[in-house]
Motif scaffolding. Sequence first.
Motif, PDB file in Angstrom:
ATOM      1  N   ARG A  19       0.845  -1.193   0.000  1.00  0.00           N
ATOM      2  CA  ARG A  19       0.000   0.000   0.000  1.00  0.00           C
ATOM      3  C   ARG A  19       0.875   1.235   0.000  1.00  0.00           C
ATOM      4  N   LEU A  20       0.689   2.066  -1.008  1.00  0.00           N
ATOM      5  CA  LEU A  20       1.404   3.334  -1.099  1.00  0.00           C
ATOM      6  C   LEU A  20       0.525   4.459  -0.566  1.00  0.00           C
ATOM      7  N   SER A  21       1.164   5.432   0.041  1.00  0.00           N
ATOM      8  CA  SER A  21       0.460   6.616   0.524  1.00  0.00           C
ATOM      9  C   SER A  21       1.109   7.865  -0.062  1.00  0.00           C
ATOM     10  N   CYS A  22       0.311   8.889  -0.210  1.00  0.00           N
ATOM     11  CA  CYS A  22       0.810  10.176  -0.694  1.00  0.00           C
ATOM     12  C   CYS A  22       0.150  11.257   0.148  1.00  0.00           C
ATOM     13  N   ALA A  23       0.964  11.997   0.873  1.00  0.00           N
ATOM     14  CA  ALA A  23       0.453  13.044   1.751  1.00  0.00           C
ATOM     15  C   ALA A  23       0.709  14.408   1.132  1.00  0.00           C
ATOM     16  N   ALA A  24      -0.341  15.178   0.995  1.00  0.00           N
ATOM     17  CA  ALA A  24      -0.232  16.530   0.459  1.00  0.00           C
ATOM     18  C   ALA A  24      -0.202  17.530   1.600  1.00  0.00           C
ATOM     19  N   SER A  25       0.510  18.617   1.378  1.00  0.00           N
ATOM     20  CA  SER A  25       0.542  19.718   2.331  1.00  0.00           C
ATOM     21  C   SER A  25       0.480  21.014   1.549  1.00  0.00           C
ATOM     22  N   GLY A  26       0.199  22.096   2.250  1.00  0.00           N
ATOM     23  CA  GLY A  26       0.076  23.386   1.585  1.00  0.00           C
ATOM     24  C   GLY A  26      -1.382  23.678   1.245  1.00  0.00           C
ATOM     25  N   ARG A  27      -1.632  24.156   0.026  1.00  0.00           N
ATOM     26  CA  ARG A  27      -2.983  24.544  -0.381  1.00  0.00           C
ATOM     27  C   ARG A  27      -3.777  23.318  -0.844  1.00  0.00           C
ATOM     28  N   ILE A  28      -4.094  22.482   0.111  1.00  0.00           N
ATOM     29  CA  ILE A  28      -4.797  21.238  -0.205  1.00  0.00           C
ATOM     30  C   ILE A  28      -6.134  21.510  -0.873  1.00  0.00           C
ATOM     31  N   SER A  29      -6.771  22.598  -0.496  1.00  0.00           N
ATOM     32  CA  SER A  29      -8.090  22.921  -1.046  1.00  0.00           C
ATOM     33  C   SER A  29      -8.056  23.194  -2.543  1.00  0.00           C
ATOM     34  N   SER A  30      -6.875  23.430  -3.094  1.00  0.00           N
ATOM     35  CA  SER A  30      -6.768  23.711  -4.531  1.00  0.00           C
ATOM     36  C   SER A  30      -6.680  22.440  -5.374  1.00  0.00           C
ATOM     37  N   ILE A  31      -6.569  21.288  -4.735  1.00  0.00           N
ATOM     38  CA  ILE A  31      -6.417  20.026  -5.461  1.00  0.00           C
ATOM     39  C   ILE A  31      -7.752  19.591  -6.049  1.00  0.00           C
ATOM     40  N   ASN A  32      -7.782  19.341  -7.360  1.00  0.00           N
ATOM     41  CA  ASN A  32      -8.996  18.890  -8.042  1.00  0.00           C
ATOM     42  C   ASN A  32      -9.050  17.373  -8.175  1.00  0.00           C
ATOM     43  N   ALA A  33      -7.885  16.792  -8.320  1.00  0.00           N
ATOM     44  CA  ALA A  33      -7.787  15.346  -8.494  1.00  0.00           C
ATOM     45  C   ALA A  33      -6.361  14.939  -8.165  1.00  0.00           C
ATOM     46  N   MET A  34      -6.194  13.646  -7.915  1.00  0.00           N
ATOM     47  CA  MET A  34      -4.867  13.118  -7.644  1.00  0.00           C
ATOM     48  C   MET A  34      -4.666  11.844  -8.440  1.00  0.00           C
ATOM     49  N   GLY A  35      -3.415  11.457  -8.585  1.00  0.00           N
ATOM     50  CA  GLY A  35      -3.154  10.265  -9.369  1.00  0.00           C
ATOM     51  C   GLY A  35      -1.834   9.613  -9.001  1.00  0.00           C
ATOM     52  N   TRP A  36      -1.662   8.443  -9.566  1.00  0.00           N
ATOM     53  CA  TRP A  36      -0.405   7.695  -9.436  1.00  0.00           C
ATOM     54  C   TRP A  36       0.131   7.372 -10.829  1.00  0.00           C
ATOM     55  N   TYR A  37       1.407   7.568 -11.009  1.00  0.00           N
ATOM     56  CA  TYR A  37       2.118   7.175 -12.217  1.00  0.00           C
ATOM     57  C   TYR A  37       3.291   6.302 -11.801  1.00  0.00           C
ATOM     58  N   ARG A  38       3.873   5.631 -12.767  1.00  0.00           N
ATOM     59  CA  ARG A  38       5.057   4.839 -12.478  1.00  0.00           C
ATOM     60  C   ARG A  38       6.005   4.864 -13.669  1.00  0.00           C
ATOM     61  N   ARG A  39       7.270   4.657 -13.354  1.00  0.00           N
ATOM     62  CA  ARG A  39       8.295   4.546 -14.390  1.00  0.00           C
ATOM     63  C   ARG A  39       9.118   3.312 -14.104  1.00  0.00           C
TER      64      ARG A  39
END
Length: 115
Positions: A19-39
């Motif tokens: 299980r991967l987690s991603c924590a956002a900080s700062g202007r969280i209210s401005s986030i419209n969507a989130m995603g995961w990519y890989r290389r």
Amino acid sequence: QVQLVESGGGLVQPGESLRLSCAASGRISSINAMGWYRRAPGKERELVATISNEGYTNYANSVKGRFTISSDNAKGTEYLQMNSLRSEDTAVYYCNAYTPFGTVWGQGTLVTVSS
């Protein structure tokens, strides 16, 4: 501005889960969507999954039925539950956030699937 930090990567055997987690900080209210990519090694970065604030999800065909993306909008956190992992899932996984000011990326977390 938004900052993203991923965690949860590691070494697992084929068939196991992570299980991967991603924590956002700062202007969280401005986030419209989130995603995961890989290389993966020697390959281009590719989409894994996305989730909108309304909860709409989109998955790459290669992970459908095995991976689940979710988010906690209030906390600005997203998750990627990865089940039945395969060697071809080995990659650096990046989370991102879509805001009116542009797309923000995390630093990446390495997932290695190997016996």
